[in-house]
Motif scaffolding. Structure first.
Motif, PDB file in Angstrom:
ATOM      1  N   VAL A 129      32.811  62.173  60.245  1.00  0.00           N
ATOM      2  CA  VAL A 129      32.829  60.774  59.812  1.00  0.00           C
ATOM      3  C   VAL A 129      31.638  60.556  58.888  1.00  0.00           C
ATOM      4  CG1 VAL A 129      32.864  58.358  60.543  1.00  0.00           C
ATOM      5  CG2 VAL A 129      33.874  60.128  62.017  1.00  0.00           C
ATOM      6  N   ARG A 130      31.903  60.215  57.634  1.00  0.00           N
ATOM      7  CA  ARG A 130      30.839  60.036  56.651  1.00  0.00           C
ATOM      8  C   ARG A 130      30.957  58.675  55.959  1.00  0.00           C
ATOM      9  NH1 ARG A 130      33.051  65.162  54.634  1.00  0.00           N
ATOM     10  NH2 ARG A 130      31.901  66.944  55.513  1.00  0.00           N
ATOM     11  N   ARG A 131      29.845  57.988  55.861  1.00  0.00           N
ATOM     12  CA  ARG A 131      29.734  56.743  55.069  1.00  0.00           C
ATOM     13  C   ARG A 131      30.782  55.700  55.472  1.00  0.00           C
ATOM     14  NH1 ARG A 131      29.659  61.010  51.855  1.00  0.00           N
ATOM     15  NH2 ARG A 131      31.751  60.558  51.099  1.00  0.00           N
ATOM     16  N   CYS A 132      30.979  55.548  56.758  1.00  0.00           N
ATOM     17  CA  CYS A 132      31.942  54.564  57.259  1.00  0.00           C
ATOM     18  C   CYS A 132      31.209  53.391  57.906  1.00  0.00           C
ATOM     19  CB  CYS A 132      32.889  55.203  58.282  1.00  0.00           C
ATOM     20  SG  CYS A 132      34.008  56.439  57.568  1.00  0.00           S
ATOM     21  N   SER A 133      31.825  52.221  57.885  1.00  0.00           N
ATOM     22  CA  SER A 133      31.265  51.048  58.546  1.00  0.00           C
ATOM     23  C   SER A 133      32.227  50.546  59.613  1.00  0.00           C
ATOM     24  CB  SER A 133      30.964  49.941  57.534  1.00  0.00           C
ATOM     25  OG  SER A 133      32.156  49.447  56.954  1.00  0.00           O
ATOM     26  N   VAL A 134      31.650  50.120  60.741  1.00  0.00           N
ATOM     27  CA  VAL A 134      32.415  49.553  61.850  1.00  0.00           C
ATOM     28  C   VAL A 134      31.765  48.220  62.191  1.00  0.00           C
ATOM     29  CG1 VAL A 134      33.186  49.874  64.224  1.00  0.00           C
ATOM     30  CG2 VAL A 134      32.961  51.867  62.718  1.00  0.00           C
ATOM     31  N   THR A 135      32.442  47.133  61.928  1.00  0.00           N
ATOM     32  CA  THR A 135      31.832  45.812  62.100  1.00  0.00           C
ATOM     33  C   THR A 135      32.805  44.825  62.743  1.00  0.00           C
ATOM     34  OG1 THR A 135      32.499  45.090  59.876  1.00  0.00           O
ATOM     35  CG2 THR A 135      30.358  46.145  60.067  1.00  0.00           C
ATOM     36  N   ARG A 136      32.217  43.828  63.395  1.00  0.00           N
ATOM     37  CA  ARG A 136      32.965  42.722  63.997  1.00  0.00           C
ATOM     38  C   ARG A 136      34.059  43.235  64.940  1.00  0.00           C
ATOM     39  NH1 ARG A 136      32.764  40.100  58.625  1.00  0.00           N
ATOM     40  NH2 ARG A 136      35.023  40.196  58.464  1.00  0.00           N
ATOM     41  N   THR A 137      33.635  44.016  65.911  1.00  0.00           N
ATOM     42  CA  THR A 137      34.577  44.553  66.894  1.00  0.00           C
ATOM     43  C   THR A 137      34.598  43.685  68.140  1.00  0.00           C
ATOM     44  OG1 THR A 137      32.896  45.963  67.897  1.00  0.00           O
ATOM     45  CG2 THR A 137      34.155  46.898  66.073  1.00  0.00           C
ATOM     46  N   GLY A 138      35.736  43.650  68.809  1.00  0.00           N
ATOM     47  CA  GLY A 138      35.834  42.922  70.061  1.00  0.00           C
ATOM     48  C   GLY A 138      35.153  43.648  71.201  1.00  0.00           C
TER      49      GLY A 138
END
Length: 265
Positions: free
Chosen positions: A179-188
């Motif tokens: 996993v490279r240069r990924c964003s994970v935001t606003r998760t429940g």
């Protein structure tokens, strides 16, 4: 129309669909099966009110460009059994099952695709799949953003995962992605959750504004995180528990609801 069959069924040779709509009420809208079978589709639309959207299986291939797969009552795109298709600049939306499901050594690449308004999990990589997902926009997901399980080995690069009802990413069953240069935001739920002896390499990633912890490593998992940022988590930024390990290099943690890093037995 035979609802037990695919509306477009390709088992050999190549079929080209240019600016076509496939509107189905059947087991599958488009199914491509067997080595040497391929579909080339661009600027089209696929819908199915009674089954699967696009199925690529048994070593088949194909190229889908600027195609919309929407209003599907089961899974939107299914890749399995060594199939190796390419999807570029496509949109998968309004799906009642899984947006993209891969299994049984599936390969393939999805580049610049949008996956949105999915009732189930947006993307599920299973059973040693090695599919590559690049520059994807995954958002407005009722369940998990990306699930990786049963020894899946996908590659995710430059992807955006946001607005999920559950966790952003889930790894289990010895999954081992890159996993490279990924964003994970606003998760429940949690941003990234690892269990079941999973591994994985995460570099230059962002986890922010999560409904629970940012990253949870459990059940003897052992990932590598490098140059990642964790921001605005509801609880701890990083939790390592249940005989898990991991390598964490140059991690930037700010604005957490509880501890920055929490180690549990």
């Amino acid at each position: 129309q035979d609802r037990a069959a695919a509306v477009t069924d390709v088992t050999g040779g190549s079929l080209t669909l240019e600016e076509c709509e496939v509107i189905a009420s059947a087991r599958a809208a488009i199914e491509v099966r067997g080595a040497g079978a391929a579909v080339l589709m661009h600027d089209g639309r696929v819908r199915n009110s009674a089954g699967l959207g696009v199925v690529i299986a048994d070593g088949a291939s194909g190229t889908f460009e600027r195609t919309v797969i929407e209003h599907v009552s089961e899974d939107g795109v299914t890749i399995s059994s060594g199939a190796d298709p390419a999807f570029r600049d496509c949109r998968i939306s309004d799906v009642e099952g899984i947006g993209l499901a891969t299994a049984a050594g599936a390969r393939g690449v999805l580049q610049g695709c949008e996956i949105t308004r999915i009732a189930g999990t947006a993307v599920a990589f299973r059973e040693r799949s090695s599919t590559r997902l690049t520059s994807a926009r995954i958002h407005e997901i009722r369940d998990v953003g990306v699930l990786m399980e049963s020894e899946a080995r996908p590659v995710l690069e430059d992807c955006e995962i946001r607005d999920t009802g559950s966790h952003g990413m889930v790894l289990t069953g010895e999954a081992d992605p890159v996993v490279r240069r990924c964003s994970v935001t606003r998760t429940g739920g949690e941003g990234i959750s690892l269990a079941g002896r999973s591994r994985g390499s995460f570099s230059d990633c962002m986890v922010a504004d999560t409904g629970a912890a940012g990253v949870v490593v459990g059940e003897a998992s052992d990932p590598m995180f490098s140059k990642c940022r964790v921001r605005g988590t509801a609880t701890a930024a990083l939790i390592v528990t249940d005989a898990a390990a991991g390598t964490f290099e140059r991690i930037d943690v700010r604005g957490t609801g509880q501890h920055g890093i929490e180690i549990r037995s």
